[in-house]
Every structure is written in structure tokens, then in C-alpha cells.
Scaffold this motif. Structure first.
Motif, mmCIF file in Angstrom:
data_model
loop_
_atom_site.group_PDB
_atom_site.id
_atom_site.type_symbol
_atom_site.label_atom_id
_atom_site.label_comp_id
_atom_site.label_asym_id
_atom_site.label_seq_id
_atom_site.Cartn_x
_atom_site.Cartn_y
_atom_site.Cartn_z
ATOM 1 N N ASP A 43 5.002 -13.003 -8.882
ATOM 2 C CA ASP A 43 3.549 -12.821 -8.811
ATOM 3 C C ASP A 43 3.171 -11.873 -7.674
ATOM 4 O O ASP A 43 2.281 -11.028 -7.826
ATOM 5 C CB ASP A 43 2.835 -14.159 -8.623
ATOM 6 C CG ASP A 43 2.838 -15.025 -9.874
ATOM 7 O OD1 ASP A 43 3.235 -14.531 -10.955
ATOM 8 O OD2 ASP A 43 2.465 -16.214 -9.763
ATOM 9 N N ALA A 44 3.841 -11.991 -6.527
ATOM 10 C CA ALA A 44 3.570 -11.075 -5.415
ATOM 11 C C ALA A 44 3.959 -9.647 -5.791
ATOM 12 O O ALA A 44 3.228 -8.693 -5.504
ATOM 13 C CB ALA A 44 4.320 -11.527 -4.160
ATOM 14 N N TRP A 77 9.383 -1.115 0.034
ATOM 15 C CA TRP A 77 8.624 -2.345 0.243
ATOM 16 C C TRP A 77 9.572 -3.399 0.779
ATOM 17 O O TRP A 77 10.722 -3.471 0.360
ATOM 18 C CB TRP A 77 8.015 -2.844 -1.063
ATOM 19 C CG TRP A 77 6.900 -2.017 -1.620
ATOM 20 C CD1 TRP A 77 6.186 -1.041 -0.998
ATOM 21 C CD2 TRP A 77 6.373 -2.091 -2.947
ATOM 22 N NE1 TRP A 77 5.236 -0.517 -1.850
ATOM 23 C CE2 TRP A 77 5.340 -1.151 -3.054
ATOM 24 C CE3 TRP A 77 6.674 -2.867 -4.052
ATOM 25 C CZ2 TRP A 77 4.594 -0.964 -4.217
ATOM 26 C CZ3 TRP A 77 5.944 -2.693 -5.220
ATOM 27 C CH2 TRP A 77 4.911 -1.746 -5.298
ATOM 28 N N MET A 87 1.346 -8.219 -8.194
ATOM 29 C CA MET A 87 0.137 -7.761 -7.503
ATOM 30 C C MET A 87 0.382 -6.404 -6.853
ATOM 31 O O MET A 87 -0.461 -5.507 -6.928
ATOM 32 C CB MET A 87 -0.329 -8.756 -6.452
ATOM 33 C CG MET A 87 -1.558 -8.274 -5.688
ATOM 34 S SD MET A 87 -2.022 -9.339 -4.315
ATOM 35 C CE MET A 87 -3.231 -10.376 -5.103
ATOM 36 N N ALA A 88 1.532 -6.226 -6.203
ATOM 37 C CA ALA A 88 1.850 -4.951 -5.563
ATOM 38 C C ALA A 88 1.904 -3.830 -6.598
ATOM 39 O O ALA A 88 1.371 -2.739 -6.376
ATOM 40 C CB ALA A 88 3.178 -5.047 -4.811
ATOM 41 N N GLY A 129 1.129 -6.545 -1.886
ATOM 42 C CA GLY A 129 0.890 -7.646 -2.819
ATOM 43 C C GLY A 129 1.272 -8.964 -2.174
ATOM 44 O O GLY A 129 2.058 -9.001 -1.226
ATOM 45 N N TRP A 130 0.688 -10.041 -2.686
ATOM 46 C CA TRP A 130 0.988 -11.363 -2.158
ATOM 47 C C TRP A 130 0.653 -12.420 -3.194
ATOM 48 O O TRP A 130 -0.103 -12.170 -4.144
ATOM 49 C CB TRP A 130 0.234 -11.628 -0.855
ATOM 50 C CG TRP A 130 -1.252 -11.428 -0.965
ATOM 51 C CD1 TRP A 130 -1.922 -10.256 -0.807
ATOM 52 C CD2 TRP A 130 -2.235 -12.410 -1.290
ATOM 53 N NE1 TRP A 130 -3.275 -10.458 -1.004
ATOM 54 C CE2 TRP A 130 -3.489 -11.769 -1.299
ATOM 55 C CE3 TRP A 130 -2.176 -13.769 -1.563
ATOM 56 C CZ2 TRP A 130 -4.661 -12.446 -1.576
ATOM 57 C CZ3 TRP A 130 -3.354 -14.452 -1.840
ATOM 58 C CH2 TRP A 130 -4.580 -13.789 -1.840
ATOM 59 N N HIS A 164 0.388 -3.764 -9.517
ATOM 60 C CA HIS A 164 -0.963 -3.559 -10.054
ATOM 61 C C HIS A 164 -1.859 -2.794 -9.073
ATOM 62 O O HIS A 164 -2.665 -1.959 -9.482
ATOM 63 C CB HIS A 164 -1.584 -4.908 -10.401
ATOM 64 C CG HIS A 164 -2.976 -4.797 -10.915
ATOM 65 N ND1 HIS A 164 -3.271 -4.343 -12.177
ATOM 66 C CD2 HIS A 164 -4.164 -5.074 -10.325
ATOM 67 C CE1 HIS A 164 -4.586 -4.331 -12.346
ATOM 68 N NE2 HIS A 164 -5.151 -4.773 -11.238
ATOM 69 N N GLN A 165 -1.707 -3.075 -7.783
ATOM 70 C CA GLN A 165 -2.573 -2.434 -6.788
ATOM 71 C C GLN A 165 -2.093 -1.045 -6.381
ATOM 72 O O GLN A 165 -2.897 -0.197 -6.016
ATOM 73 C CB GLN A 165 -2.683 -3.308 -5.542
ATOM 74 C CG GLN A 165 -3.449 -4.582 -5.802
ATOM 75 C CD GLN A 165 -3.881 -5.251 -4.517
ATOM 76 O OE1 GLN A 165 -4.434 -4.608 -3.637
ATOM 77 N NE2 GLN A 165 -3.645 -6.537 -4.426
ATOM 78 N N ARG A 166 -0.794 -0.803 -6.452
ATOM 79 C CA ARG A 166 -0.240 0.435 -5.922
ATOM 80 C C ARG A 166 0.218 1.441 -6.980
ATOM 81 O O ARG A 166 0.321 2.620 -6.694
ATOM 82 C CB ARG A 166 0.939 0.129 -4.996
ATOM 83 C CG ARG A 166 0.552 -0.625 -3.735
ATOM 84 C CD ARG A 166 -0.332 0.250 -2.855
ATOM 85 N NE ARG A 166 -0.600 -0.331 -1.573
ATOM 86 C CZ ARG A 166 0.085 -0.084 -0.471
ATOM 87 N NH1 ARG A 166 1.128 0.709 -0.493
ATOM 88 N NH2 ARG A 166 -0.263 -0.654 0.665
#
Length: 166
Positions: free
Chosen positions: A79-80, A36, A83-84, A65-66, A86-88
Motif C-alpha cells: 500500500d505504501a 526510494w 501510494m508512492a 508514499g506511506w 500513484h503520487q510520483r
């Protein structure tokens, strides 16, 4: 090339120990969630700047994530990253490559990476080519969205960026 007036987003902390460069400009990944890249940019509004931190997957060139905020404190980049993650749901060992900005070399960011099994990596100071993928993404974002609009409020800019990131 961006036509925006400059706003310095990379502020190195000379006292912080930065991670070594695990990527070495080889932005190639055999599969998702191996490498990443990350950085921060800004969006001017009549109310002041909105800062955008992005984590981009080197394999797919998609946003993992962002996060957006009215500040550039460490929690913007954590925080970004959150998110990454959590989503991936990456396997332990995903490389998170960024510049040597104080947010990415902070103790809090390092701890978050350690907790998540993320391997931090940083390029050389002042060398945009060491993080070329994310720099290219930001150049496109500036050209296609940010430079074409005038945002009156921070929330207006946040809505436009939220739509663009989706």
C-alpha cells in the motif's frame, strides 16, 4: 536515540530470496524518483500498535508514499508503494531499497514491483546503516512526535501521523 521499548518490525524469512543491494549505502540520486528507501515503524497506543510503512525519495528526502495499519502484513508495504507510485509516476527502473524483512522479500511484494517496473534492493540483515536515510527519518519522527505524546486510540495516532506526513 529512541527511548521507546522495542518492538521488532524486521522479521526475515530465511526461505525467501532477497534482492541484492543496488544502493550500497550511496544514498545519492541525481533527480527525483531514482532511489526510494523504505521501512516500517510502530506507534504505541493504549489499544495496541499502529504500524507505519514509509517510502522516502533519496533525492528530496521527502515522503513519496506511506500506509498505516493495525498489522504488519505484506499489504502494508504494498500500500505504501502503491501510494508512492500513484503520487510520483516514476519512470521504470526506480530503485526501492529496504531491509530484508519478510514483507519486502515476499512474493506479493516482488510481483508488485515487477508490475510497476520497480527494482527492489535490500541491505544487509541487522545493519541500520544500509538504510540510513529512512532510519534517520524515523528517529526524527519518534523524537518530535511519537515520544512526546501518548495516544489513547489507534485512530488518534493515525490522525497525528497523517497530519505529520502531509
Amino acid at each position: 536515540m529512541s527511548r521507546r521499548r522495542g518492538c521488532r518490525t524486521t522479521i526475515a524469512d530465511g526461505r525467501a530470496a532477497a534482492a541484492s543491494d543496488l544502493v550500497k549505502r550511496q544514498f545519492i540520486a541525481a533527480e527525483p524518483n531514482r532511489v526510494w528507501t523504505a521501512d516500517i515503524t510502530y506507534v504505541p497506543t493504549w489499544q495496541g500498535f499502529v504500524y507505519l510503512a514509509v517510502v522516502l525519495d533519496a533525492f528530496s528526502r521527502r515522503i513519496a508514499g506511506w500506509a498505516m495499519a493495525e498489522h504488519m502484513r505484506t499489504e502494508l508495504v504494498t500500500d505504501a508503494l502503491a501510494m508512492a507510485l500513484h503520487q510520483r509516476y516514476p519512470e521504470a527502473g526506480v530503485i526501492h531499497h529496504s531491509d530484508k524483512g519478510s514483507r519486502y522479500t515476499s512474493i506479493a511484494f516482488g510481483r508488485r514491483c515487477e508490475q510497476a517496473g520497480v527494482r527492489p534492493s535490500t541491505g544487509r540483515t541487522g545493519t541500520c546503516f544500509d538504510n540510513a536515510i529512512i532510519e534517520s527519518f524515523f528517529a526524527s519522527l519518534e523524537c518530535e512526535l511519537i515520544d512526546r505524546r501518548t495516544f489513547r486510540t489507534r485512530s488518534e495516532a493515525e490522525r497525528a501521523l497523517d497530519y505529520a506526513a502531509a
